[in-house]
Enzyme design. Structure first.
Site, PDB file in Angstrom:
ATOM      1  N   SER A   1     105.781  22.401  -6.694  1.00 47.68           N
ATOM      2  CA  SER A   1     106.153  23.471  -5.760  1.00 47.68           C
ATOM      3  C   SER A   1     106.647  24.718  -6.474  1.00 47.68           C
ATOM      4  O   SER A   1     107.355  24.625  -7.487  1.00 47.68           O
ATOM      5  CB  SER A   1     107.244  22.967  -4.809  1.00 47.68           C
ATOM      6  OG  SER A   1     107.786  24.023  -4.040  1.00 47.68           O
TER       7      SER A   1
ATOM      8  N   TYR B   1     115.263  20.106  -2.192  1.00 44.54           N
ATOM      9  CA  TYR B   1     113.821  19.881  -2.281  1.00 44.54           C
ATOM     10  C   TYR B   1     113.272  20.363  -3.619  1.00 44.54           C
ATOM     11  O   TYR B   1     112.534  19.650  -4.311  1.00 44.54           O
ATOM     12  CB  TYR B   1     113.113  20.587  -1.132  1.00 44.54           C
ATOM     13  CG  TYR B   1     111.612  20.697  -1.330  1.00 44.54           C
ATOM     14  CD1 TYR B   1     110.799  19.568  -1.253  1.00 44.54           C
ATOM     15  CD2 TYR B   1     111.010  21.928  -1.615  1.00 44.54           C
ATOM     16  CE1 TYR B   1     109.433  19.659  -1.451  1.00 44.54           C
ATOM     17  CE2 TYR B   1     109.656  22.028  -1.806  1.00 44.54           C
ATOM     18  CZ  TYR B   1     108.867  20.901  -1.730  1.00 44.54           C
ATOM     19  OH  TYR B   1     107.509  20.993  -1.937  1.00 44.54           O
TER      20      TYR B   1
ATOM     21  N   LYS C   1     111.456  18.264  -6.941  1.00 43.41           N
ATOM     22  CA  LYS C   1     110.154  18.542  -7.548  1.00 43.41           C
ATOM     23  C   LYS C   1     110.281  18.772  -9.056  1.00 43.41           C
ATOM     24  O   LYS C   1     109.446  18.311  -9.841  1.00 43.41           O
ATOM     25  CB  LYS C   1     109.502  19.746  -6.871  1.00 43.41           C
ATOM     26  CG  LYS C   1     108.998  19.453  -5.464  1.00 43.41           C
ATOM     27  CD  LYS C   1     107.891  18.413  -5.472  1.00 43.41           C
ATOM     28  CE  LYS C   1     107.263  18.213  -4.114  1.00 43.41           C
ATOM     29  NZ  LYS C   1     106.148  17.243  -4.126  1.00 43.41           N
TER      30      LYS C   1
END
Length: 337
Positions: A124, A148, A152
């Site tokens: 991402s 989040y 990643k």
């Protein structure tokens, strides 16, 4: 090749299955269906003539994954399975680390046991964090601004360690920006479970009348119109990028990293205006306070992947919005209702 696609019943995963099958690969999907839809794979079958085989299991269940690898002669893995909403990750960070990080560890263990040594990882752009308004290339510093993004980055580091110390492992990490749109046929698209947590599916539900208005988080960012700027990229372009990565795994003597985006920044209000043009009427919106964990601007420099593979995007913002709206018109109640 026989390719295992984790999270293959989700938005990006299902579109990638189409591109893989069209390229002649055999596809096996693993998905726990917490966010994905088995019906999406039926639609993949409609588009390609081949419905991918689906095994329903939790990516964190290492024993179940090892059993799956024992039953199938898998050549390579494309790993999508993850929780993916920035806002939700702030609400339930431990669940995000469990699914995304523990799930990746589980997958790497199963791959090592089965001697499957080729991996394309769905990473991402959020890893880059806040920026000074410049285009982001692969050497831009990492500055995750939410759980989040941290998951990643952690997964990228885990994969790098497996490549360093696991014999024969080859991996490519793809940091793509903001995938939106739908398959141009209108057969396959994005169907969130519950209230959408990303801007375009929410806006699409405003267009169908399911939602009263679009909530825009923040109107005081240092941008021309005060709303956050993102690099929106068509989901089919992103899917094609994963197939290109699969074709170049043999080149990856050490872990490789590539951005996938358009290089064009679009504000939330500009996206909203384009969607209005496609729908043909005004769509209500309200600007509210910023959402914790968001950053003002994320736009890709994609010159590296263009130079290395010749990959470049095929679709512009108008096409992204048109395809999204076509899917919504043809599937007003979703895949299975």
């Amino acid at each position: 090749m026989k390719v295992l696609v984790t999270g293959g019943a989700g938005f990006i995963g299902s579109h990638t299955c189409v591109e893989l099958l069209d390229a002649g690969h055999d596809v096996l999907v693993v998905d726990d269906l917490s966010a994905g839809f088995a019906d999406a794979l039926d639609r993949v079958g409609v588009l390609t003539g081949v419905r991918p085989e689906l095994e329903v299991l939790d990516i964190t269940d290492t024993a179940a994954l090892c059993g799956l690898f024992a039953r199938h002669a898998i050549d390579a893995v494309i790993h999508f399975a993850a929780r993916k909403a920035v806002g939700e990750s702030i609400e339930i960070p431990l669940e995000y680390f469990h699914t995304n990080v523990t799930g990746t560890i589980s997958l790497l263990r199963a791959m090592r046991e089965a001697k499957v040594r080729q991996l394309v990882f769905s990473s991402s752009c959020s890893i880059y964090g806040d920026t000074n308004g410049t285009l982001l290339d692969e050497q831009s510093p990492s500055a995750p601004a939410n759980p989040y993004a941290w998951t990643k980055l952690t997964c990228e580091q885990l994969i790098a360690q497996e490549c360093a110390y696991g014999e024969g492992m080859r991996a490519i990490n793809l940091r793509y920006f903001n995938p939106i749109g739908a398959h141009p046929s209108g057969v396959l698209g994005e169907q969130p479970r519950g209230v959408p947590r990303n801007v375009l599916p929410y806006l699409a539900e405003v267009a169908t009348g399911e939602r009263e208005y679009l909530q825009i988080f923040g109107g005081d960012y240092p941008t021309d119109d005060g709303t956050a700027i993102r690099d929106y990229v068509h989901v089919v372009d992103v899917a094609a990028g994963h197939v290109a990565a699969l074709n170049h795994l043999e080149d990856a003597d050490e872990p490789q990293l590539f951005n996938l985006g358009t290089g064009v920044g679009t504000s939330v209000l500009e996206l909203h205006a384009q969607y209005e043009r496609e729908v043909g009427r005004e769509l209500p919106y309200r600007i509210t306070e910023r959402r914790r964990g968001d950053v003002p601007r994320l736009v890709a420099d994609c010159s590296r992947v263009q130079d290395a593979w010749g990959w470049h995007t095929q679709y512009d913002l108008a096409q992204m919005c048109a395809d999204s709206w076509r899917f919504m018109q043809r599937n007003p109640e979703g895949y299975s209702r």
